[in-house]
Design a protein around this motif. Structure first.
Motif, mmCIF file in Angstrom:
data_model
loop_
_atom_site.group_PDB
_atom_site.id
_atom_site.type_symbol
_atom_site.label_atom_id
_atom_site.label_comp_id
_atom_site.label_asym_id
_atom_site.label_seq_id
_atom_site.Cartn_x
_atom_site.Cartn_y
_atom_site.Cartn_z
ATOM 1 N N THR A 21 1.410 -10.286 -12.430
ATOM 2 C CA THR A 21 1.194 -10.741 -11.064
ATOM 3 C C THR A 21 2.181 -10.110 -10.104
ATOM 4 O OG1 THR A 21 2.569 -12.673 -11.528
ATOM 5 C CG2 THR A 21 0.192 -12.940 -11.735
ATOM 6 N N TYR A 22 3.429 -9.886 -10.556
ATOM 7 C CA TYR A 22 4.414 -9.311 -9.648
ATOM 8 C C TYR A 22 4.082 -7.870 -9.318
ATOM 9 C CZ TYR A 22 8.806 -8.619 -7.289
ATOM 10 O OH TYR A 22 9.747 -8.380 -6.337
ATOM 11 N N PHE A 23 3.566 -7.116 -10.300
ATOM 12 C CA PHE A 23 3.214 -5.732 -10.035
ATOM 13 C C PHE A 23 2.132 -5.636 -8.976
ATOM 14 C CE2 PHE A 23 5.005 -4.178 -14.184
ATOM 15 C CZ PHE A 23 5.880 -3.296 -13.590
ATOM 16 N N LEU A 24 1.253 -6.635 -8.920
ATOM 17 C CA LEU A 24 0.182 -6.589 -7.933
ATOM 18 C C LEU A 24 0.617 -7.141 -6.597
ATOM 19 C CD1 LEU A 24 -2.749 -5.985 -7.362
ATOM 20 C CD2 LEU A 24 -3.337 -8.268 -8.159
ATOM 21 N N HIS A 25 1.490 -8.152 -6.625
ATOM 22 C CA HIS A 25 1.754 -8.846 -5.371
ATOM 23 C C HIS A 25 3.196 -9.324 -5.303
ATOM 24 C CE1 HIS A 25 1.869 -12.566 -2.849
ATOM 25 N NE2 HIS A 25 1.151 -11.828 -2.058
ATOM 26 N N SER A 26 3.850 -9.073 -4.195
ATOM 27 C CA SER A 26 5.197 -9.608 -3.998
ATOM 28 C C SER A 26 5.156 -10.712 -2.957
ATOM 29 C CB SER A 26 6.159 -8.501 -3.572
ATOM 30 O OG SER A 26 7.427 -9.027 -3.318
ATOM 31 N N HIS A 27 4.889 -10.360 -1.696
ATOM 32 C CA HIS A 27 4.686 -11.401 -0.687
ATOM 33 C C HIS A 27 4.105 -10.787 0.573
ATOM 34 C CE1 HIS A 27 8.625 -9.837 0.676
ATOM 35 N NE2 HIS A 27 8.245 -10.236 1.865
ATOM 36 N N ALA A 28 3.529 -11.611 1.393
ATOM 37 C CA ALA A 28 2.961 -11.156 2.657
ATOM 38 C C ALA A 28 3.839 -11.639 3.794
ATOM 39 C CB ALA A 28 1.536 -11.704 2.829
ATOM 40 N N THR A 29 3.976 -10.816 4.817
ATOM 41 C CA THR A 29 4.836 -11.142 5.944
ATOM 42 C C THR A 29 4.137 -10.765 7.243
ATOM 43 O OG1 THR A 29 6.760 -10.606 4.594
ATOM 44 C CG2 THR A 29 7.115 -10.763 6.961
ATOM 45 N N SER A 30 4.184 -11.652 8.215
ATOM 46 C CA SER A 30 3.630 -11.322 9.525
ATOM 47 C C SER A 30 4.570 -10.396 10.275
ATOM 48 C CB SER A 30 3.400 -12.596 10.344
ATOM 49 O OG SER A 30 2.445 -13.412 9.715
ATOM 50 N N PHE A 31 4.039 -9.688 11.233
ATOM 51 C CA PHE A 31 4.798 -8.723 12.009
ATOM 52 C C PHE A 31 5.893 -9.405 12.829
ATOM 53 C CE2 PHE A 31 4.480 -7.854 16.649
ATOM 54 C CZ PHE A 31 5.420 -6.857 16.732
ATOM 55 N N GLY A 32 7.071 -8.786 12.850
ATOM 56 C CA GLY A 32 8.176 -9.323 13.629
ATOM 57 C C GLY A 32 9.033 -8.208 14.192
ATOM 58 N N LEU A 33 10.162 -8.542 14.812
ATOM 59 C CA LEU A 33 11.032 -7.570 15.436
ATOM 60 C C LEU A 33 11.895 -6.871 14.395
ATOM 61 C CD1 LEU A 33 12.207 -9.641 18.512
ATOM 62 C CD2 LEU A 33 10.412 -7.911 18.430
ATOM 63 N N VAL A 34 12.344 -5.657 14.708
ATOM 64 C CA VAL A 34 13.161 -4.889 13.770
ATOM 65 C C VAL A 34 14.319 -4.254 14.509
ATOM 66 C CG1 VAL A 34 11.210 -4.361 12.306
ATOM 67 C CG2 VAL A 34 11.781 -2.809 14.149
ATOM 68 N N ASN A 70 0.269 10.808 -10.242
ATOM 69 C CA ASN A 70 0.208 9.439 -9.719
ATOM 70 C C ASN A 70 0.202 8.422 -10.858
ATOM 71 O OD1 ASN A 70 0.290 9.969 -7.020
ATOM 72 N ND2 ASN A 70 -1.903 9.798 -6.678
ATOM 73 N N ASP A 71 -0.570 8.724 -11.898
ATOM 74 C CA ASP A 71 -0.621 7.829 -13.054
ATOM 75 C C ASP A 71 0.736 7.744 -13.738
ATOM 76 O OD1 ASP A 71 -3.245 6.875 -12.972
ATOM 77 O OD2 ASP A 71 -4.035 8.637 -13.992
ATOM 78 N N LEU A 72 1.389 8.890 -13.907
ATOM 79 C CA LEU A 72 2.677 8.910 -14.589
ATOM 80 C C LEU A 72 3.763 8.232 -13.758
ATOM 81 C CD1 LEU A 72 2.674 12.539 -16.049
ATOM 82 C CD2 LEU A 72 2.376 10.396 -17.309
ATOM 83 N N MET A 73 3.828 8.560 -12.467
ATOM 84 C CA MET A 73 4.906 8.034 -11.622
ATOM 85 C C MET A 73 4.806 6.528 -11.424
ATOM 86 S SD MET A 73 5.550 10.958 -8.694
ATOM 87 C CE MET A 73 3.873 10.879 -8.060
ATOM 88 N N SER A 74 3.579 6.009 -11.372
ATOM 89 C CA SER A 74 3.397 4.578 -11.115
ATOM 90 C C SER A 74 2.999 3.802 -12.358
ATOM 91 C CB SER A 74 2.331 4.369 -10.035
ATOM 92 O OG SER A 74 1.034 4.659 -10.538
ATOM 93 N N ALA A 75 2.957 4.483 -13.512
ATOM 94 C CA ALA A 75 2.473 3.859 -14.753
ATOM 95 C C ALA A 75 1.065 3.300 -14.565
ATOM 96 C CB ALA A 75 3.426 2.769 -15.223
ATOM 97 N N GLY A 76 0.276 3.989 -13.737
ATOM 98 C CA GLY A 76 -1.103 3.573 -13.492
ATOM 99 C C GLY A 76 -1.268 2.481 -12.457
ATOM 100 N N LEU A 77 -0.167 1.976 -11.920
ATOM 101 C CA LEU A 77 -0.243 0.846 -10.983
ATOM 102 C C LEU A 77 -0.900 1.215 -9.659
ATOM 103 C CD1 LEU A 77 3.228 -0.829 -11.581
ATOM 104 C CD2 LEU A 77 0.995 -1.721 -12.219
#
Length: 299
Positions: A21-34, A70-77
């Motif tokens: 699950t972590y490889f697919l998703h970390s978290h979503a964040t709305s747009f803010g100031l930087v 791409n497959d090698l660098m990301s392990a297929g992710l």
């Protein structure tokens, strides 16, 4: 004892990253100031007028080995990341879609596959041939060798004569499409290589219809300190060496790694998307920020 404690702390921080699950998703964040842009000392400096030619040479060199690397660098992710991108697009039969920097066809094939699986034709009693003819997916890439790789892959998948796929050589900063002509716009692992990000975003906004969705999948900035150190080592030491071993081209992959670090952080890029006119701008980090999916709507 201290060493054992430190090892356990490191393991506890890293193990969640390697769950499915972590490889697919970390978290979503709305747009803010930087804050300000990052400065990257020690990287090769490229003049603005030289960047387009440099990027062209890089992708001409790596085109034949692009999918393998791409497959090698990301392990297929990268396949899961692209699946996530397409799921956020919500493709539908009869849509008119533009996939930028999509030369090898990965994203376009996934969109078409999603559309073909839908059962809307039975609900609306539309013949399959008619439905397929109305769906238009444009794969646009500035590099002809990348497009040739995509066309070859389409033939291998039995999609060589598919009437829904259109392969076009073009510049993301100066598109040939009409205003308000597209239902969706995707760009995967391409926007960090353009000369003027603002022009690409402006063109994306121009060609999208009202209600059209912009989606960008891009390698980004890792947020977790201990993971960042490992990721930096992997990026600057392993990936260029892998490029030399597998593709016989260390310098191109060294550039690709450096281009990731030069790319704006997630919230800065979100602010650029909003400045282009998009609304409901947000981003989702995957694998702790190794990649991020940014999205926005033209309303």
């Amino acid at each position: 004892m201290a060493l054992r404690t430190a090892s356990m702390n490191l393991r506890n921080k890293l193990l969640p990253m390697f769950s499915a699950t972590y490889f697919l998703h970390s978290h979503a964040t709305s747009f803010g100031l930087v804050g300000n842009r990052h400065i990257f000392p020690g990287f090769k400096e490229v003049q603005e007028e030289e960047k387009s030619q440099l990027v062209g040479n890089v992708f001409t060199n790596v085109a034949s080995s692009y999918d393998l690397m791409n497959d090698l660098m990301s392990a297929g992710l990268h396949r899961l990341w692209k699946d996530r991108l397409v799921s956020k697009l919500h493709p539908f039969p009869g849509m008119k879609h533009l996939d930028l920097a999509g030369g090898t066809g990965d994203v376009a094939f996934k969109i078409l596959e999603t559309i073909n699986k839908m059962k809307l034709r039975t609900m609306h009693n539309v013949p399959e041939d008619k439905l397929q003819e109305e769906t238009q997916i444009y794969i646009c890439d500035i590099n002809p060798r990348m497009l040739n790789v995509g066309k070859k892959r389409a033939m291998e998948k039995g999609l060589g004569q598919d009437r829904a796929l259109f392969w076009l050589e073009g510049d993301a900063e100066a598109l040939s499409f009409d205003d308000d002509s597209m239902d969706g716009y995707t760009i995967a692992f391409g926007i960090r290589n353009v000369t003027h990000i603002e022009k690409v975003l402006s063109e994306a906004y121009r060609v999208l219809k009202r209600g059209g969705r912009f989606l960008c999948l891009e390698l980004s900035h890792v947020e977790i300190p201990v993971f960042k150190e490992l990721y930096d080592y992997y990026s600057f030491s392993v990936i260029p060496a892998m490029g030399e071993l597998v593709a016989g081209d260390r310098s191109s992959y060294q550039y690709l790694v450096e281009s990731i670090r030069r790319f704006p952080p997630q919230e800065k890029f979100a602010s650029m998307i909003a400045d282009a006119g998009f609304q409901k701008v947000e981003y989702e980090n995957l694998v702790g920020g190794v990649v991020a999916i940014h999205s926005g709507l033209k309303i």
